[in-house]
Enzyme design. Structure first.
Site, PDB file in Angstrom:
ATOM      1  N   ARG A   6       0.728  -0.865  -0.095  1.00 16.47           N
ATOM      2  CA  ARG A   6      -0.449   0.243   0.185  1.00 16.47           C
ATOM      3  C   ARG A   6       0.687   0.832   0.259  1.00 16.47           C
ATOM      4  NH1 ARG A   6      -3.547  -2.465   4.864  1.00 16.47           N
ATOM      5  NH2 ARG A   6      -1.416  -3.109   6.588  1.00 16.47           N
ATOM      6  N   GLU A  56      -3.231   5.826   4.090  1.00 16.23           N
ATOM      7  CA  GLU A  56      -2.610   4.880   3.130  1.00 16.23           C
ATOM      8  C   GLU A  56      -3.939   4.975   2.018  1.00 16.23           C
ATOM      9  OE1 GLU A  56      -0.420   1.454   5.116  1.00 16.23           O
ATOM     10  OE2 GLU A  56      -2.751   0.998   5.273  1.00 16.23           O
ATOM     11  N   THR A 108      -9.258   4.680  14.895  1.00 19.88           N
ATOM     12  CA  THR A 108      -8.272   4.749  14.782  1.00 19.88           C
ATOM     13  C   THR A 108      -8.454   4.582  13.548  1.00 19.88           C
ATOM     14  OG1 THR A 108      -8.086   1.957  15.640  1.00 19.88           O
ATOM     15  CG2 THR A 108      -7.461   3.493  17.137  1.00 19.88           C
ATOM     16  N   ALA A 132     -12.403  -1.912  19.086  1.00 17.77           N
ATOM     17  CA  ALA A 132     -13.618  -1.808  18.478  1.00 17.77           C
ATOM     18  C   ALA A 132     -13.610  -2.719  17.118  1.00 17.77           C
ATOM     19  CB  ALA A 132     -13.013  -0.509  17.060  1.00 17.77           C
ATOM     20  N   GLN A 133     -12.782  -3.540  17.020  1.00 18.27           N
ATOM     21  CA  GLN A 133     -12.504  -4.964  16.547  1.00 18.27           C
ATOM     22  C   GLN A 133     -12.815  -6.826  16.983  1.00 18.27           C
ATOM     23  OE1 GLN A 133     -11.727  -7.521  12.816  1.00 18.27           O
ATOM     24  NE2 GLN A 133     -11.882  -5.480  13.199  1.00 18.27           N
ATOM     25  N   VAL A 152      -3.765  -9.901  14.271  1.00 16.87           N
ATOM     26  CA  VAL A 152      -4.208  -8.669  14.026  1.00 16.87           C
ATOM     27  C   VAL A 152      -3.337  -7.226  14.068  1.00 16.87           C
ATOM     28  CG1 VAL A 152      -6.849  -7.581  12.863  1.00 16.87           C
ATOM     29  CG2 VAL A 152      -6.365  -9.830  13.370  1.00 16.87           C
ATOM     30  N   GLY A 153      -3.048  -7.318  15.113  1.00 20.68           N
ATOM     31  CA  GLY A 153      -2.633  -5.824  15.685  1.00 20.68           C
ATOM     32  C   GLY A 153      -1.250  -5.418  15.640  1.00 20.68           C
ATOM     33  N   ASP A 199       0.297  -3.506  12.539  1.00 24.28           N
ATOM     34  CA  ASP A 199      -0.620  -3.066  11.362  1.00 24.28           C
ATOM     35  C   ASP A 199       0.453  -2.291  11.099  1.00 24.28           C
ATOM     36  OD1 ASP A 199      -0.855  -1.598  12.420  1.00 24.28           O
ATOM     37  OD2 ASP A 199      -3.102  -2.021  11.791  1.00 24.28           O
ATOM     38  N   LYS A 207       5.307  -1.220  14.852  1.00 28.70           N
ATOM     39  CA  LYS A 207       4.244  -1.565  15.026  1.00 28.70           C
ATOM     40  C   LYS A 207       3.696  -3.276  15.430  1.00 28.70           C
ATOM     41  CE  LYS A 207      -1.090  -1.024  16.382  1.00 28.70           C
ATOM     42  NZ  LYS A 207      -1.287  -1.718  16.191  1.00 28.70           N
TER      43      LYS A 207
END
Length: 352
Positions: A55, A66, A94, A149-150, A234-235, A237, A241
């Site tokens: 991306r 992005e 976020t 949120a996810q 998942v976090g 990204d 991080k």
């Protein structure tokens, strides 16, 4: 494939946040996730047809903005998305996004859609789809570390697609866990609130890490993860991080979407650039076996890829037919004579 040119080609269907919610609820959240996973799987199976590139990212100290483009040769799609972990402190999301599908033959858009909600759905659907190939057989319990949120989307997708009914939840903010428990109440889960990440992983066959802090964090240490576990990371990204200790990576079989992107943004940014990983599409097409035995530790290093957004937009476009869950936008200039755009402006002045 998009074919015939419409007379109203200047009109582009637009799915607002309100209409996306109505569409999802009309279909049913679990059904939506299951059907969306089918579209994602179909596009992974034709992976080689897609344009692929990491991306296009604009990074700042506060986050990232992005663009995620791709095309299968007939349809072009892209998503605009941001990632600003500090937004939570300001009462903001976020992650936000919107996406477009266009006809490759003439370049005209055929769909504009919100993708804040849709990204949450496609992320969860992709996670559960990968786990269907990688998680231990008969898994019924998942730990979710990070209850923001996810988290509910992940839980619902894993229930719909894998049959996960037992959840062990932990977040450093108890209010987030309370929120998650409340939202999932009556949804068919047996939920255990945990006081630590170490407690959350006890007895879980699948561990999902989905935290938001933009830092090199260690959510899971090597001693917390036994053999035979599937980790859905998942976090992690964006550059800088991560959530997993490097030693977990070194003893796991690692599966990724698109290595050039994941090496920049995923957990494997901690490893050498030539460290071997397996591309998920090869597992889905049957070229490479996913889980090979009960003792194998598998890791889906998920950062999200443009084909998944393409699949989500393709799915939404198909489901819109015959519904009222969209608005028609007069989005494109369409003069009677394509060479006379200026004259179109003058005629509008006269008509005013």
């Amino acid at each position: 494939m998009i074919t015939a040119v419409r007379k109203d080609i200047n009109i582009v269907p637009f799915v607002s946040v309100d209409n996306m919610m109505k569409l999802v609820l009309d279909i049913g959240i679990e059904t939506f996730l299951k059907e969306l996973a089918i579209f994602i799987e179909e596009d992974f199976k034709r992976w080689e047809k897609f344009d692929k590139a990491p991306r296009v990212a604009s990074h700042s100290k506060e986050g990232v903005i992005e663009l995620m483009p791709t095309s299968d040769g007939d349809v072009y799609g892209f998503k605009y998305v941001n990632g600003h972990p500090k937004n939570t402190r300001d009462g903001l999301q976020t992650v936000t996004g919107f996406g477009v599908l266009s006809n490759v033959d003439n370049g005209y858009p055929v769909l504009l859609s919100e993708m804040t909600i849709l990204t949450a759905l496609r992320t969860a659907a992709t996670s559960a789809l990968a786990a269907r190939y990688l998680a231990p057989a008969g898994a019924e319990c998942m730990a979710i570390i990070g209850n923001g949120a996810q988290s509910e989307f992940q839980a619902t997708a894993f229930k719909a697609i894998l049959g996960i009914t037992k959840l062990r939840l932990f977040d450093i903010d108890p209010a987030a866990t309370n929120k998650c428990c409340k939202n999932l109440e009556g949804k068919g889960f047996q939920i255990t609130r945990c006081a630590s990440a170490e407690e959350a992983v006890l007895g879980a066959q699948i561990i999902t890490t989905v935290t938001a802090d933009k830092q090199c964090a260690t959510i899971l240490t090597d001693n917390m993860v036994g053999s035979g576990i599937h980790i859905n990371a998942v976090g992690g990204d964006c550059p800088g991080k991560t959530e997993l200790h490097k030693d977990i990576l070194l003893r796991s079989e690692i599966f990724v979407e698109y290595p050039p992107q994941t090496r920049i943004e995923g957990e494997i940014q901690q490893l050498p650039e030539d460290y071997p990983v397996t591309e998920l599409w090869n597992v889905i097409t049957g070229n490479i076996e996913g889980r090979r035995n009960k003792l194998q530790t598998t890791l889906f290093d998920s950062v999200g890829f443009a084909t998944e957004d393409f699949s989500a937009l393709r799915y939404v476009r198909e489901k819109l037919s015959g519904t009222a869950f969209f608005d028609n936008l007069d989005m494109l200039a369409d003069p009677d004579d394509p060479r006379d755009l200026f004259g179109m402006v003058l005629r509008a002045e006269k008509a005013a």
